[in-house]
Design a protein around this motif. Structure first.
Motif, PDB file in Angstrom:
ATOM      1  N   GLN A 119       0.756  -0.978   0.113  1.00 51.59           N
ATOM      2  CA  GLN A 119      -0.158   0.138   0.039  1.00 51.59           C
ATOM      3  C   GLN A 119       1.023   1.093   0.024  1.00 51.59           C
ATOM      4  OE1 GLN A 119      -2.595  -1.021   3.596  1.00 51.59           O
ATOM      5  NE2 GLN A 119      -3.587  -2.405   2.359  1.00 51.59           N
ATOM      6  N   ALA A 120       2.356   1.317   0.535  1.00 47.76           N
ATOM      7  CA  ALA A 120       2.499   2.851   0.608  1.00 47.76           C
ATOM      8  C   ALA A 120       4.028   2.471  -0.545  1.00 47.76           C
ATOM      9  CB  ALA A 120       4.145   2.339   2.088  1.00 47.76           C
ATOM     10  N   GLY A 121       4.000   1.498  -1.462  1.00 44.34           N
ATOM     11  CA  GLY A 121       4.537   1.407  -2.486  1.00 44.34           C
ATOM     12  C   GLY A 121       6.572   1.121  -2.107  1.00 44.34           C
ATOM     13  N   VAL A 122       6.321   0.889  -0.881  1.00 48.51           N
ATOM     14  CA  VAL A 122       7.753  -0.198  -0.968  1.00 48.51           C
ATOM     15  C   VAL A 122       7.844  -1.095  -1.692  1.00 48.51           C
ATOM     16  CG1 VAL A 122       9.293  -0.784   1.156  1.00 48.51           C
ATOM     17  CG2 VAL A 122       7.484   1.129   1.630  1.00 48.51           C
ATOM     18  N   LEU A 123       7.015  -1.845  -1.666  1.00 53.62           N
ATOM     19  CA  LEU A 123       7.558  -3.228  -2.575  1.00 53.62           C
ATOM     20  C   LEU A 123       6.119  -2.618  -3.624  1.00 53.62           C
ATOM     21  CD1 LEU A 123       7.491  -5.903   0.309  1.00 53.62           C
ATOM     22  CD2 LEU A 123       9.454  -5.043  -0.850  1.00 53.62           C
ATOM     23  N   VAL A 124       6.282  -3.913  -4.518  1.00 51.78           N
ATOM     24  CA  VAL A 124       5.309  -4.116  -5.020  1.00 51.78           C
ATOM     25  C   VAL A 124       5.011  -5.478  -5.594  1.00 51.78           C
ATOM     26  CG1 VAL A 124       5.978  -1.570  -6.908  1.00 51.78           C
ATOM     27  CG2 VAL A 124       6.822  -4.184  -7.669  1.00 51.78           C
TER      28      VAL A 124
END
Length: 302
Positions: free
Chosen positions: A253-258
């Motif tokens: 959700q935070a875009g740290v991982l995809v």
């Protein structure tokens, strides 16, 4: 039915918390024989044995665990009575004792328990441990349920039941930009290093089967048996990690991982393991009944 003898109940309460007839007798300044007689009278009145002996230990029976919960409430209410005039009463509570594998996703545990979080009438106790430890506690009535990723074997010698409460997809995830080329599964795993669950994980067994059928020998950068650690390695590593998206939902959700792709034919199942009881915990019944697999949203939807 005669009225409950609260003197007997208090003696039982002390025995249960001391875990020993000897220690309780010393604390109460009674002889063991007198204390034993009073306990027997309470058991006769209730119609159930409250303890069973295992060697030198006194182990609460299922009825004993329920009686102790009520005794705790009764005597806590007495303490609260002293506080009422001070304007500090506390609502009565029911206790739910949950065991969870040390390797189980914290995010999944939170989702399962969310319906009872914040309820003023529920005291939640959560303990972690190995499967063996937790099942032993379940059979001793010190836990109401064990959350695990594997079901227990059913046979004539056990009264444990495994309820499938969720089935989650498993994905390849990685840091944004760590793999600029489009990720084609499973071919990408010929060249991109991967972090995997340990060999005793059902996810790993299914994943290895998929890659074996494809004739691929992955470049393994780490094998981890703890989902919290796998989550951290996924955030730090340069390659990809095999993990259920629920484990890393905050990072997604935070875009740290995809999420690069879902892995076909690989899922993780979550079970609530309970023991057949004459007096099941009503809160647990409602919790399991309400538990359903969440919808499998795409990475874009998350």
């Amino acid at each position: 039915m005669t009225a409950l003898n609260y003197h007997h109940l208090r003696l039982f309460h002390r025995i249960a918390h001391e875990g020993s007839l000897t220690r309780a007798a010393e604390a109460l300044h009674l002889s063991q024989s007198a204390l034993s007689v009073q306990l027997q009278k309470l058991e006769q009145q209730l119609g159930h044995a409250l303890f069973e002996r295992r060697g030198k230990k006194l182990i609460l029976t299922e009825a004993g665990r329920i009686a102790l919960d009520y005794a705790d409430t009764v005597f806590e209410t007495g303490n609260e009575l002293m506080k009422v005039l001070q304007g500090r009463p506390r609502a009565a509570q029911h206790v739910l004792r949950v065991g969870a594998l040390t390797t189980l996703s914290r995010n999944f545990q939170l989702e399962f328990l969310r319906p009872v979080l914040g309820r003023p009438d529920v005291e939640l106790v959560v303990r972690s441990g190995t499967m063996r430890e937790l099942l032993a506690q379940l059979e001793m009535h010190s836990l109401d349920v064990v959350l695990a990723t594997t079901a227990v074997r059913r046979d004539a010698g056990t009264d444990l039941h495994s309820h499938l409460i969720a089935e989650q997809p498993v994905s390849l995830v990685g840091r944004p930009g760590s793999n600029p080329e489009p990720l084609r599964f499973p071919e990408i795993l010929r060249t991109v290093p991967v972090t995997l669950p340990s060999l005793d994980s059902e996810i790993r067994v299914a994943f290895d089967r998929v890659l074996s059928l494809a004739g691929i020998h992955p470049i393994i950068q780490a094998e981890v048996d703890d989902m919290a650690m796998l989550r951290l390695l996924a955030r730090e590593g340069e390659g990809v990690a095999v993990v259920p998206p629920i484990v890393v939902q905050d990072e997604l959700q935070a875009g740290v991982l995809v999420e690069h792709c879902r892995i076909p034919d690989v899922t993780e199942r979550f079970y609530a393991i309970v023991q057949t009881r004459r007096f099941p915990n009503p809160i647990l019944h409602d919790l399991i009944s309400a538990s359903v697999s969440p919808p499998r949203a795409s990475a874009a939807e998350r």
